[in-house]
Design a protein around this motif. Structure first.
Motif, PDB file in Angstrom:
ATOM      1  N   SER A 190       0.860  -1.180   0.000  1.00 16.41           N
ATOM      2  CA  SER A 190       0.000   0.000   0.000  1.00 16.41           C
ATOM      3  C   SER A 190       0.894   1.226   0.000  1.00 16.41           C
ATOM      4  O   SER A 190       1.851   1.308   0.778  1.00 16.41           O
ATOM      5  N   ARG A 191       0.589   2.164  -0.884  1.00 14.44           N
ATOM      6  CA  ARG A 191       1.335   3.420  -0.958  1.00 14.44           C
ATOM      7  C   ARG A 191       0.572   4.478  -0.176  1.00 14.44           C
ATOM      8  O   ARG A 191      -0.549   4.835  -0.522  1.00 14.44           O
ATOM      9  N   MET A 192       1.165   4.949   0.924  1.00 13.53           N
ATOM     10  CA  MET A 192       0.548   5.962   1.768  1.00 13.53           C
ATOM     11  C   MET A 192       1.275   7.282   1.536  1.00 13.53           C
ATOM     12  O   MET A 192       2.505   7.320   1.535  1.00 13.53           O
ATOM     13  N   GLU A 193       0.482   8.366   1.324  1.00 11.87           N
ATOM     14  CA  GLU A 193       1.079   9.667   1.036  1.00 11.87           C
ATOM     15  C   GLU A 193       0.330  10.776   1.755  1.00 11.87           C
ATOM     16  O   GLU A 193      -0.891  10.708   1.913  1.00 11.87           O
ATOM     17  N   ALA A 194       1.067  11.802   2.148  1.00 13.98           N
ATOM     18  CA  ALA A 194       0.444  13.025   2.645  1.00 13.98           C
ATOM     19  C   ALA A 194      -0.257  13.674   1.461  1.00 13.98           C
ATOM     20  O   ALA A 194       0.277  13.697   0.350  1.00 13.98           O
ATOM     21  N   LYS A 195      -1.462  14.181   1.672  1.00 11.89           N
ATOM     22  CA  LYS A 195      -2.221  14.773   0.569  1.00 11.89           C
ATOM     23  C   LYS A 195      -1.536  15.999  -0.019  1.00 11.89           C
ATOM     24  O   LYS A 195      -1.746  16.320  -1.181  1.00 11.89           O
ATOM     25  N   ASP A 196      -0.693  16.676   0.769  1.00 11.79           N
ATOM     26  CA  ASP A 196       0.017  17.843   0.245  1.00 11.79           C
ATOM     27  C   ASP A 196       1.281  17.455  -0.529  1.00 11.79           C
ATOM     28  O   ASP A 196       2.018  18.319  -1.010  1.00 11.79           O
ATOM     29  N   GLY A 197       1.547  16.139  -0.652  1.00  6.65           N
ATOM     30  CA  GLY A 197       2.688  15.659  -1.416  1.00  6.65           C
ATOM     31  C   GLY A 197       4.019  15.762  -0.700  1.00  6.65           C
ATOM     32  O   GLY A 197       5.064  15.473  -1.280  1.00  6.65           O
ATOM     33  N   SER A 198       4.017  16.127   0.574  1.00 11.02           N
ATOM     34  CA  SER A 198       5.269  16.346   1.300  1.00 11.02           C
ATOM     35  C   SER A 198       5.990  15.071   1.708  1.00 11.02           C
ATOM     36  O   SER A 198       7.191  15.092   1.955  1.00 11.02           O
ATOM     37  N   PHE A 199       5.267  13.958   1.778  1.00  5.69           N
ATOM     38  CA  PHE A 199       5.891  12.717   2.242  1.00  5.69           C
ATOM     39  C   PHE A 199       5.042  11.537   1.802  1.00  5.69           C
ATOM     40  O   PHE A 199       3.829  11.664   1.647  1.00  5.69           O
ATOM     41  N   GLY A 200       5.685  10.395   1.613  1.00  3.47           N
ATOM     42  CA  GLY A 200       4.969   9.168   1.285  1.00  3.47           C
ATOM     43  C   GLY A 200       5.852   7.969   1.558  1.00  3.47           C
ATOM     44  O   GLY A 200       7.074   8.095   1.665  1.00  3.47           O
ATOM     45  N   PHE A 201       5.229   6.819   1.696  1.00  2.00           N
ATOM     46  CA  PHE A 201       5.992   5.589   1.915  1.00  2.00           C
ATOM     47  C   PHE A 201       5.152   4.391   1.492  1.00  2.00           C
ATOM     48  O   PHE A 201       3.937   4.473   1.375  1.00  2.00           O
ATOM     49  N   ASP A 202       5.838   3.291   1.242  1.00  2.00           N
ATOM     50  CA  ASP A 202       5.179   2.033   0.906  1.00  2.00           C
ATOM     51  C   ASP A 202       5.175   1.138   2.127  1.00  2.00           C
ATOM     52  O   ASP A 202       6.209   0.974   2.778  1.00  2.00           O
ATOM     53  N   PHE A 203       4.012   0.594   2.442  1.00  2.00           N
ATOM     54  CA  PHE A 203       3.901  -0.431   3.474  1.00  2.00           C
ATOM     55  C   PHE A 203       3.724  -1.730   2.700  1.00  2.00           C
ATOM     56  O   PHE A 203       2.697  -1.938   2.049  1.00  2.00           O
ATOM     57  N   ALA A 204       4.745  -2.579   2.724  1.00  2.15           N
ATOM     58  CA  ALA A 204       4.730  -3.770   1.879  1.00  2.15           C
ATOM     59  C   ALA A 204       5.319  -4.955   2.627  1.00  2.15           C
ATOM     60  O   ALA A 204       6.121  -4.795   3.549  1.00  2.15           O
ATOM     61  N   GLY A 205       4.889  -6.136   2.217  1.00  2.00           N
ATOM     62  CA  GLY A 205       5.414  -7.347   2.832  1.00  2.00           C
ATOM     63  C   GLY A 205       4.907  -8.595   2.159  1.00  2.00           C
ATOM     64  O   GLY A 205       4.429  -8.552   1.017  1.00  2.00           O
ATOM     65  N   GLU A 206       5.000  -9.686   2.897  1.00  2.00           N
ATOM     66  CA  GLU A 206       4.644 -11.012   2.378  1.00  2.00           C
ATOM     67  C   GLU A 206       3.823 -11.755   3.420  1.00  2.00           C
ATOM     68  O   GLU A 206       4.167 -11.769   4.603  1.00  2.00           O
ATOM     69  N   TYR A 207       2.740 -12.375   2.960  1.00  2.00           N
ATOM     70  CA  TYR A 207       1.895 -13.164   3.857  1.00  2.00           C
ATOM     71  C   TYR A 207       2.602 -14.458   4.256  1.00  2.00           C
ATOM     72  O   TYR A 207       3.160 -15.156   3.419  1.00  2.00           O
ATOM     73  N   THR A 208       2.546 -14.772   5.546  1.00  2.00           N
ATOM     74  CA  THR A 208       3.129 -16.014   6.053  1.00  2.00           C
ATOM     75  C   THR A 208       2.046 -16.996   6.510  1.00  2.00           C
ATOM     76  O   THR A 208       2.325 -18.166   6.703  1.00  2.00           O
ATOM     77  N   ALA A 209       0.814 -16.503   6.686  1.00  2.00           N
ATOM     78  CA  ALA A 209      -0.327 -17.362   7.025  1.00  2.00           C
ATOM     79  C   ALA A 209      -1.594 -16.663   6.538  1.00  2.00           C
ATOM     80  O   ALA A 209      -1.736 -15.450   6.693  1.00  2.00           O
ATOM     81  N   VAL A 210      -2.488 -17.435   5.932  1.00  2.00           N
ATOM     82  CA  VAL A 210      -3.781 -16.920   5.490  1.00  2.00           C
ATOM     83  C   VAL A 210      -4.809 -17.991   5.824  1.00  2.00           C
ATOM     84  O   VAL A 210      -4.809 -19.070   5.224  1.00  2.00           O
ATOM     85  N   GLN A 211      -5.658 -17.708   6.801  1.00  2.00           N
ATOM     86  CA  GLN A 211      -6.701 -18.645   7.215  1.00  2.00           C
ATOM     87  C   GLN A 211      -8.028 -17.891   7.216  1.00  2.00           C
ATOM     88  O   GLN A 211      -8.466 -17.364   8.246  1.00  2.00           O
ATOM     89  N   ALA A 212      -8.633 -17.816   6.012  1.00  2.00           N
ATOM     90  CA  ALA A 212      -9.889 -17.060   5.859  1.00  2.00           C
ATOM     91  C   ALA A 212     -10.995 -17.707   6.669  1.00  2.00           C
ATOM     92  O   ALA A 212     -11.096 -18.927   6.683  1.00  2.00           O
ATOM     93  N   PRO A 213     -11.834 -16.954   7.336  1.00  2.00           N
ATOM     94  CA  PRO A 213     -11.824 -15.501   7.509  1.00  2.00           C
ATOM     95  C   PRO A 213     -11.362 -15.070   8.898  1.00  2.00           C
ATOM     96  O   PRO A 213     -11.839 -14.070   9.417  1.00  2.00           O
ATOM     97  N   THR A 214     -10.424 -15.821   9.490  1.00  2.00           N
ATOM     98  CA  THR A 214     -10.109 -15.547  10.897  1.00  2.00           C
ATOM     99  C   THR A 214      -8.680 -15.095  11.205  1.00  2.00           C
ATOM    100  O   THR A 214      -8.441 -14.563  12.285  1.00  2.00           O
TER     101      THR A 214
END
Length: 140
Positions: free
Chosen positions: A53-77
Motif C-alpha cells: 500500500s502506498r501511503m502519502e500526505a495529501k500535500d505531497g510532502s511525504f509518502g511511503f510504501d507499506f509492503a510485505g509477504e503473507y506467512t499465514a492466510v486462514q480465511a476468515p479468521t
C-alpha cells in the motif's frame, strides 16, 4: 516490542475479511488522519503472496510504501505477514456484537510505542467506520 490494537466492526465476518483484504477498500480506509491517503494497493492473498500500500500526505510532502509477504492466510479468521524484519498478525473474531479485529505487530525504533499504537489504532478505527458505512449503504 509487540504492540496490539483492536476494534469492533458491526458487520458479518465475511464482509469484514473482504474489506480488509480488498485493494479498492484498502485505498479508502487505510489512513490515520484526513491529511493522508492511500494512492495504490495490491494484495496477493496467499502464503508467500505479496501486499503493498502506498501511503502519502495529501500535500505531497511525504509518502511511503507499506509492503510485505503473507506467512499465514486462514480465511476468515487469521492473517500473518512479514514486513521488512518485522512481523504482524491480524485476528478476526466474530461475536454477538460484531467482529473484533486485533492487529499485533513488532514495533520499530523510530517512533515511540504510543505514536505507533495511536497511528495503527487510527487506521483500524478508519477501517471499522468504512465497513460499517458500506453495511448501512452510506457512501464514503
Amino acid at each position: 516490542m509487540k504492540i496490539t490494537v483492536s476494534t469492533l466492526v458491526k458487520a458479518p465476518i465475511a464482509e469484514v475479511w473482504r474489506a480488509y483484504n480488498s485493494p479498492e477498500d484498502i485505498k479508502v480506509w487505510n489512513t490515520a488522519s484526513p491529511d493522508w491517503h492511500t494512492t495504490a494497493s495490491s494484495v496477493d492473498l496467499r502464503v508467500g503472496g505479496k501486499f503493498s500500500s502506498r501511503m502519502e500526505a495529501k500535500d505531497g510532502s511525504f509518502g511511503f510504501d507499506f509492503a510485505g509477504e503473507y506467512t499465514a492466510v486462514q480465511a476468515p479468521t487469521h492473517l500473518a505477514y512479514r514486513f521488512g524484519d518485522r512481523v504482524g498478525e491480524v485476528g478476526f473474531s466474530e461475536g454477538p456484537a460484531g467482529v473484533t479485529v486485533s492487529v499485533t505487530f513488532d514495533g520499530e525504533n523510530t517512533h515511540s510505542e504510543e505514536q505507533q499504537r495511536t497511528g495503527w489504532q487510527a487506521i483500524l478505527d478508519s477501517f471499522a467506520r468504512h465497513v460499517e458505512k458500506k453495511q448501512s449503504g452510506t457512501p464514503n
